[in-house]
Design a protein around this motif. Sequence first.
Motif, PDB file in Angstrom:
ATOM      1  N   PHE A  16       0.925  -1.061   0.008  1.00 34.88           N
ATOM      2  CA  PHE A  16      -0.026  -0.045  -0.119  1.00 34.88           C
ATOM      3  C   PHE A  16       0.924   1.221   0.020  1.00 34.88           C
ATOM      4  N   SER A  17       0.254   2.362  -0.464  1.00 35.79           N
ATOM      5  CA  SER A  17       1.010   3.665  -0.500  1.00 35.79           C
ATOM      6  C   SER A  17       0.846   4.108   1.059  1.00 35.79           C
ATOM      7  N   PRO A  18       1.457   5.058   1.418  1.00 36.82           N
ATOM      8  CA  PRO A  18       1.607   5.567   2.859  1.00 36.82           C
ATOM      9  C   PRO A  18       0.139   6.267   3.459  1.00 36.82           C
ATOM     10  N   SER A  69      -4.158   5.238  -0.596  1.00 33.25           N
ATOM     11  CA  SER A  69      -4.821   5.570  -1.711  1.00 33.25           C
ATOM     12  C   SER A  69      -4.736   4.602  -2.930  1.00 33.25           C
ATOM     13  N   ARG A  70      -3.337   4.046  -2.867  1.00 35.21           N
ATOM     14  CA  ARG A  70      -2.836   3.300  -3.894  1.00 35.21           C
ATOM     15  C   ARG A  70      -2.304   1.992  -3.423  1.00 35.21           C
ATOM     16  N   ASP A 123      -5.542   2.555  -8.143  1.00 37.01           N
ATOM     17  CA  ASP A 123      -6.450   3.668  -7.155  1.00 37.01           C
ATOM     18  C   ASP A 123      -7.350   2.716  -6.502  1.00 37.01           C
ATOM     19  N   VAL A 124      -7.049   2.803  -5.148  1.00 37.03           N
ATOM     20  CA  VAL A 124      -8.028   1.773  -4.349  1.00 37.03           C
ATOM     21  C   VAL A 124      -9.558   2.148  -4.490  1.00 37.03           C
ATOM     22  N   ALA A 125      -9.769   3.553  -4.586  1.00 32.98           N
ATOM     23  CA  ALA A 125     -11.299   3.991  -4.597  1.00 32.98           C
ATOM     24  C   ALA A 125     -11.909   3.563  -5.908  1.00 32.98           C
ATOM     25  N   THR A 126     -11.249   3.646  -6.974  1.00 34.13           N
ATOM     26  CA  THR A 126     -11.697   3.460  -8.389  1.00 34.13           C
ATOM     27  C   THR A 126     -11.510   1.963  -8.936  1.00 34.13           C
ATOM     28  N   GLY A 127     -10.428   1.394  -8.451  1.00 38.64           N
ATOM     29  CA  GLY A 127      -9.971   0.094  -9.069  1.00 38.64           C
ATOM     30  C   GLY A 127      -9.017   0.350 -10.452  1.00 38.64           C
TER      31      GLY A 127
END
Length: 199
Positions: free
Chosen positions: A9-11, A14-15, A28-32
Amino acid sequence: DHAVVTAAFSPDGSRVLAADLGNVRAWDVATGNVAADLNFAAALPGEAAFSPDGQYLLVAAHHEGSVQLYHLATGEKRLSFAPRGGVADVQFGASSRHFLVRTPLGNVFVWDLASGYASAPEWELEGVVHDLYLQNGQSRALVCRMDGRTQLVDFQAASRTSVDIVDCRDIRDGAFSPDGSYVVTAMSDSTARIWDAKT
């Protein structure tokens, strides 16, 4: 398709990245959606680390013995090098200005991101490095030396100081606290001990 060999994971969460044979991708975790698709030059990516500001990705290929640095927004490769002795560990500092590379033989390099060169001479840590601390302007290591001494080594001290804390033959593992003030060691006598890292 190839097996995924590393993920992180990014710090800010979000990614997320995943690496397989010859490719490193960040989503991008939110959008995939794919946020970055990097063509990794080495045959097999190993450990990967985001910079604390989320702008860079540091990828180590243990088999190839190389390290590559990418700018995530553009996919541009900013740095590529092969430290003498290979690569065992990579880690960013808290400011994203420096990162540390450790070789399997215990040699440590601290690299300056702006210049692309080592910011200090190579260190030769003759033993097993249990943990590394590279934050708040500090660069230190917890080292179990071949002669049995366990040392806290300060890379940035002018005299390259080190402090003995305990016989390393009694230590199974160790780690710095998040602020670098303390070290915890897992002992062979079924105890865990906390040490003041500054004294």
